[in-house]
Scaffold this motif. Structure first.
Motif, PDB file in Angstrom:
ATOM      1  N   PHE A  40       0.829  -1.209   0.000  1.00  0.00           N
ATOM      2  CA  PHE A  40       0.000   0.000   0.000  1.00  0.00           C
ATOM      3  C   PHE A  40       0.867   1.265   0.000  1.00  0.00           C
ATOM      4  O   PHE A  40       0.410   2.337   0.397  1.00  0.00           O
ATOM      5  CB  PHE A  40      -0.920  -0.004   1.225  1.00  0.00           C
ATOM      6  CG  PHE A  40      -1.995  -1.054   1.164  1.00  0.00           C
ATOM      7  CD1 PHE A  40      -3.283  -0.739   0.764  1.00  0.00           C
ATOM      8  CD2 PHE A  40      -1.708  -2.373   1.488  1.00  0.00           C
ATOM      9  CE1 PHE A  40      -4.274  -1.713   0.712  1.00  0.00           C
ATOM     10  CE2 PHE A  40      -2.687  -3.362   1.438  1.00  0.00           C
ATOM     11  CZ  PHE A  40      -3.976  -3.028   1.043  1.00  0.00           C
ATOM     12  N   ARG A  41       2.091   1.156  -0.460  1.00  0.00           N
ATOM     13  CA  ARG A  41       3.035   2.273  -0.415  1.00  0.00           C
ATOM     14  C   ARG A  41       2.648   3.414  -1.345  1.00  0.00           C
ATOM     15  O   ARG A  41       1.976   3.201  -2.354  1.00  0.00           O
ATOM     16  CB  ARG A  41       4.447   1.779  -0.752  1.00  0.00           C
ATOM     17  CG  ARG A  41       4.595   1.223  -2.150  1.00  0.00           C
ATOM     18  CD  ARG A  41       5.875   0.387  -2.266  1.00  0.00           C
ATOM     19  NE  ARG A  41       6.017  -0.230  -3.575  1.00  0.00           N
ATOM     20  CZ  ARG A  41       5.390  -1.322  -3.956  1.00  0.00           C
ATOM     21  NH1 ARG A  41       4.529  -1.903  -3.156  1.00  0.00           N
ATOM     22  NH2 ARG A  41       5.601  -1.836  -5.158  1.00  0.00           N
ATOM     23  N   THR A  42       3.116   4.594  -1.004  1.00  0.00           N
ATOM     24  CA  THR A  42       2.944   5.772  -1.842  1.00  0.00           C
ATOM     25  C   THR A  42       4.109   5.886  -2.822  1.00  0.00           C
ATOM     26  O   THR A  42       5.107   5.159  -2.708  1.00  0.00           O
ATOM     27  CB  THR A  42       2.877   7.041  -0.985  1.00  0.00           C
ATOM     28  OG1 THR A  42       4.152   7.224  -0.334  1.00  0.00           O
ATOM     29  CG2 THR A  42       1.787   6.939   0.070  1.00  0.00           C
ATOM     30  N   TYR A  43       3.990   6.804  -3.748  1.00  0.00           N
ATOM     31  CA  TYR A  43       5.058   7.029  -4.731  1.00  0.00           C
ATOM     32  C   TYR A  43       6.384   7.306  -4.038  1.00  0.00           C
ATOM     33  O   TYR A  43       7.428   6.756  -4.423  1.00  0.00           O
ATOM     34  CB  TYR A  43       4.681   8.198  -5.635  1.00  0.00           C
ATOM     35  CG  TYR A  43       5.740   8.576  -6.651  1.00  0.00           C
ATOM     36  CD1 TYR A  43       5.800   7.949  -7.890  1.00  0.00           C
ATOM     37  CD2 TYR A  43       6.672   9.574  -6.367  1.00  0.00           C
ATOM     38  CE1 TYR A  43       6.761   8.293  -8.834  1.00  0.00           C
ATOM     39  CE2 TYR A  43       7.646   9.928  -7.295  1.00  0.00           C
ATOM     40  CZ  TYR A  43       7.683   9.287  -8.518  1.00  0.00           C
ATOM     41  OH  TYR A  43       8.645   9.626  -9.432  1.00  0.00           O
ATOM     42  N   ASP A  44       6.376   8.131  -3.010  1.00  0.00           N
ATOM     43  CA  ASP A  44       7.616   8.482  -2.314  1.00  0.00           C
ATOM     44  C   ASP A  44       8.250   7.294  -1.607  1.00  0.00           C
ATOM     45  O   ASP A  44       9.448   7.305  -1.323  1.00  0.00           O
ATOM     46  CB  ASP A  44       7.359   9.598  -1.299  1.00  0.00           C
ATOM     47  CG  ASP A  44       7.034  10.927  -1.960  1.00  0.00           C
ATOM     48  OD1 ASP A  44       7.397  11.101  -3.143  1.00  0.00           O
ATOM     49  OD2 ASP A  44       6.396  11.778  -1.308  1.00  0.00           O
ATOM     50  N   GLN A  45       7.465   6.270  -1.312  1.00  0.00           N
ATOM     51  CA  GLN A  45       7.969   5.079  -0.630  1.00  0.00           C
ATOM     52  C   GLN A  45       8.421   3.995  -1.605  1.00  0.00           C
ATOM     53  O   GLN A  45       8.961   2.979  -1.180  1.00  0.00           O
ATOM     54  CB  GLN A  45       6.885   4.517   0.291  1.00  0.00           C
ATOM     55  CG  GLN A  45       6.486   5.445   1.429  1.00  0.00           C
ATOM     56  CD  GLN A  45       5.236   4.975   2.153  1.00  0.00           C
ATOM     57  OE1 GLN A  45       4.329   4.405   1.543  1.00  0.00           O
ATOM     58  NE2 GLN A  45       5.180   5.201   3.456  1.00  0.00           N
ATOM     59  N   LEU A  54       6.831   4.687 -13.476  1.00  0.00           N
ATOM     60  CA  LEU A  54       5.609   5.492 -13.416  1.00  0.00           C
ATOM     61  C   LEU A  54       5.800   6.825 -14.134  1.00  0.00           C
ATOM     62  O   LEU A  54       4.882   7.317 -14.799  1.00  0.00           O
ATOM     63  CB  LEU A  54       5.202   5.716 -11.964  1.00  0.00           C
ATOM     64  CG  LEU A  54       4.737   4.455 -11.218  1.00  0.00           C
ATOM     65  CD1 LEU A  54       4.490   4.773  -9.750  1.00  0.00           C
ATOM     66  CD2 LEU A  54       3.485   3.867 -11.856  1.00  0.00           C
ATOM     67  N   ASP A  55       6.989   7.389 -14.022  1.00  0.00           N
ATOM     68  CA  ASP A  55       7.277   8.653 -14.708  1.00  0.00           C
ATOM     69  C   ASP A  55       7.249   8.487 -16.228  1.00  0.00           C
ATOM     70  O   ASP A  55       6.955   9.441 -16.960  1.00  0.00           O
ATOM     71  CB  ASP A  55       8.651   9.186 -14.287  1.00  0.00           C
ATOM     72  CG  ASP A  55       8.692   9.625 -12.830  1.00  0.00           C
ATOM     73  OD1 ASP A  55       7.617   9.801 -12.223  1.00  0.00           O
ATOM     74  OD2 ASP A  55       9.813   9.774 -12.293  1.00  0.00           O
ATOM     75  N   LEU A  56       7.567   7.281 -16.705  1.00  0.00           N
ATOM     76  CA  LEU A  56       7.627   7.020 -18.144  1.00  0.00           C
ATOM     77  C   LEU A  56       6.283   6.608 -18.737  1.00  0.00           C
ATOM     78  O   LEU A  56       6.153   6.514 -19.959  1.00  0.00           O
ATOM     79  CB  LEU A  56       8.656   5.918 -18.433  1.00  0.00           C
ATOM     80  CG  LEU A  56      10.127   6.287 -18.230  1.00  0.00           C
ATOM     81  CD1 LEU A  56      11.003   5.043 -18.384  1.00  0.00           C
ATOM     82  CD2 LEU A  56      10.560   7.370 -19.219  1.00  0.00           C
ATOM     83  N   CYS A  57       5.294   6.347 -17.890  1.00  0.00           N
ATOM     84  CA  CYS A  57       3.982   5.944 -18.396  1.00  0.00           C
ATOM     85  C   CYS A  57       3.372   7.055 -19.244  1.00  0.00           C
ATOM     86  O   CYS A  57       3.462   8.232 -18.904  1.00  0.00           O
ATOM     87  CB  CYS A  57       3.045   5.597 -17.237  1.00  0.00           C
ATOM     88  SG  CYS A  57       3.400   4.013 -16.456  1.00  0.00           S
ATOM     89  N   HIS A  71       0.192   1.546  -7.817  1.00  0.00           N
ATOM     90  CA  HIS A  71       0.686   2.174  -9.044  1.00  0.00           C
ATOM     91  C   HIS A  71      -0.467   2.791  -9.827  1.00  0.00           C
ATOM     92  O   HIS A  71      -0.358   3.911 -10.336  1.00  0.00           O
ATOM     93  CB  HIS A  71       1.422   1.151  -9.903  1.00  0.00           C
ATOM     94  CG  HIS A  71       2.585   0.515  -9.217  1.00  0.00           C
ATOM     95  ND1 HIS A  71       2.736  -0.837  -9.095  1.00  0.00           N
ATOM     96  CD2 HIS A  71       3.659   1.067  -8.592  1.00  0.00           C
ATOM     97  CE1 HIS A  71       3.854  -1.105  -8.454  1.00  0.00           C
ATOM     98  NE2 HIS A  71       4.425   0.029  -8.118  1.00  0.00           N
ATOM     99  N   SER A  72      -1.572   2.069  -9.909  1.00  0.00           N
ATOM    100  CA  SER A  72      -2.736   2.590 -10.642  1.00  0.00           C
ATOM    101  C   SER A  72      -3.270   3.866 -10.002  1.00  0.00           C
ATOM    102  O   SER A  72      -3.628   4.824 -10.699  1.00  0.00           O
ATOM    103  CB  SER A  72      -3.843   1.532 -10.684  1.00  0.00           C
ATOM    104  OG  SER A  72      -3.484   0.448 -11.504  1.00  0.00           O
ATOM    105  N   LEU A  73      -3.342   3.890  -8.682  1.00  0.00           N
ATOM    106  CA  LEU A  73      -3.844   5.070  -7.986  1.00  0.00           C
ATOM    107  C   LEU A  73      -2.972   6.285  -8.264  1.00  0.00           C
ATOM    108  O   LEU A  73      -3.478   7.383  -8.502  1.00  0.00           O
ATOM    109  CB  LEU A  73      -3.917   4.815  -6.479  1.00  0.00           C
ATOM    110  CG  LEU A  73      -5.144   4.061  -5.975  1.00  0.00           C
ATOM    111  CD1 LEU A  73      -4.985   3.762  -4.491  1.00  0.00           C
ATOM    112  CD2 LEU A  73      -6.422   4.860  -6.227  1.00  0.00           C
ATOM    113  N   TYR A  74      -1.656   6.085  -8.236  1.00  0.00           N
ATOM    114  CA  TYR A  74      -0.751   7.206  -8.499  1.00  0.00           C
ATOM    115  C   TYR A  74      -0.975   7.751  -9.908  1.00  0.00           C
ATOM    116  O   TYR A  74      -1.082   8.973 -10.103  1.00  0.00           O
ATOM    117  CB  TYR A  74       0.705   6.780  -8.326  1.00  0.00           C
ATOM    118  CG  TYR A  74       1.689   7.851  -8.726  1.00  0.00           C
ATOM    119  CD1 TYR A  74       1.964   8.911  -7.870  1.00  0.00           C
ATOM    120  CD2 TYR A  74       2.299   7.828  -9.974  1.00  0.00           C
ATOM    121  CE1 TYR A  74       2.845   9.921  -8.244  1.00  0.00           C
ATOM    122  CE2 TYR A  74       3.180   8.826 -10.352  1.00  0.00           C
ATOM    123  CZ  TYR A  74       3.450   9.870  -9.489  1.00  0.00           C
ATOM    124  OH  TYR A  74       4.312  10.861  -9.864  1.00  0.00           O
TER     125      TYR A  74
END
Length: 237
Positions: A40-45, A54-57, A71-74
């Motif tokens: 359940f980690r966040t992007y920063d984690q 994720l930046d390349l999506c 990942h989907s939530l971010y």
């Protein structure tokens, strides 16, 4: 009975019933755990490799093996159109409860008639191929889900280090086993429930590159992690 151990753990955590982690047992004679809160980690984690992916999506994204949907939530929060796919009913229920708008509960090989700009397979997502001999089947199917200028972003790990002797100095050494050394069988246990045995595939980059070429895909090494892991991008030739 095929118990959805992964989904049970995710829903327990989401509902405030987290008391233990998922135990894993592998054919490498190793016992390990999957810390449920980490799912359940966040992007920063997230590890740098996942952040880079994720930046390349771009464009529409299919998050294959989405798990808890982090990942989907971010991506969704960034305004990117994303579909979260997992064969675990519990995982998909978790994603929906967390706010992921588009979800699909199925095996990726059974998912058809949709095309995306980005296929995302993180947390060693290509491991779903299970066996090296099935890798081309998966890559060919992924191609059927790709738009003309689409990309596949995936990470994996070269686990050769788990077989090497400390005094081994030959860089071309391979373990003396009949199958590809990255093929590992797993079971998971959680609160007394045990999953069915399932195969998982860890790919060294050269093997991935050769398989991609065989499937007429271009393979690019994007970056490497801190523990024999890497992020790769596959595109149409």
């Amino acid at each position: 009975m095929n118990t959805d151990v992964f989904g049970l753990a995710l829903m327990d955590y989401l509902n405030g019933n987290y008391t233990e982690d998922i135990a894993t047992y592998s054919s490498l004679d190793e016992q390990d755990t999957i810390p449920v809160p980490y799912l359940f980690r966040t992007y920063d984690q997230m590890p740098k490799i996942e952040q880079k992916a994720l930046d390349l999506c771009k464009g529409s994204v299919l998050d294959i093996g989405c798990g808890a949907g982090s990942h989907s939530l971010y991506l969704q929060e960034k305004g990117i159109q994303v579909t979260a796919l997992d064969h675990s009913a519990g995982a998909i229920e978790c994603c929906g409860s967390r706010g992921v708008k588009n979800t699909v509960c199925t095996s990726v090989l059974e998912y058809r008639n949709q095309k995306y700009d980005t296929l995302l397979l993180l947390m060693n997502g290509i491991g779903i191929a299970g066996k090296l001999e099935l890798l081309k089947t998966y890559l060919e199917h992924f191609k059927s889900l790709m738009l003309p200028n689409a990309q596949i972003l995936l990470d994996s790990s070269d686990i050769i280090y788990m077989f090497e002797d400390e005094d081994e100095s030959d860089g071309d050494w391979k373990p003396e086993i009949e199958t590809y050394y990255g093929e590992v069988d797993f079971t998971m246990q959680y609160k007394g429930a045990t999953s069915s045995l399932f195969p998982w595939l860890y790919l060294d980059y050269n093997t991935l590159n050769n398989a991609a070429s065989d499937a007429k895909l271009k393979c690019e090494l994007i970056c490497e992690g801190e523990h024999f892991d890497y992020l790769a991008r596959l595109t149409h030739l």
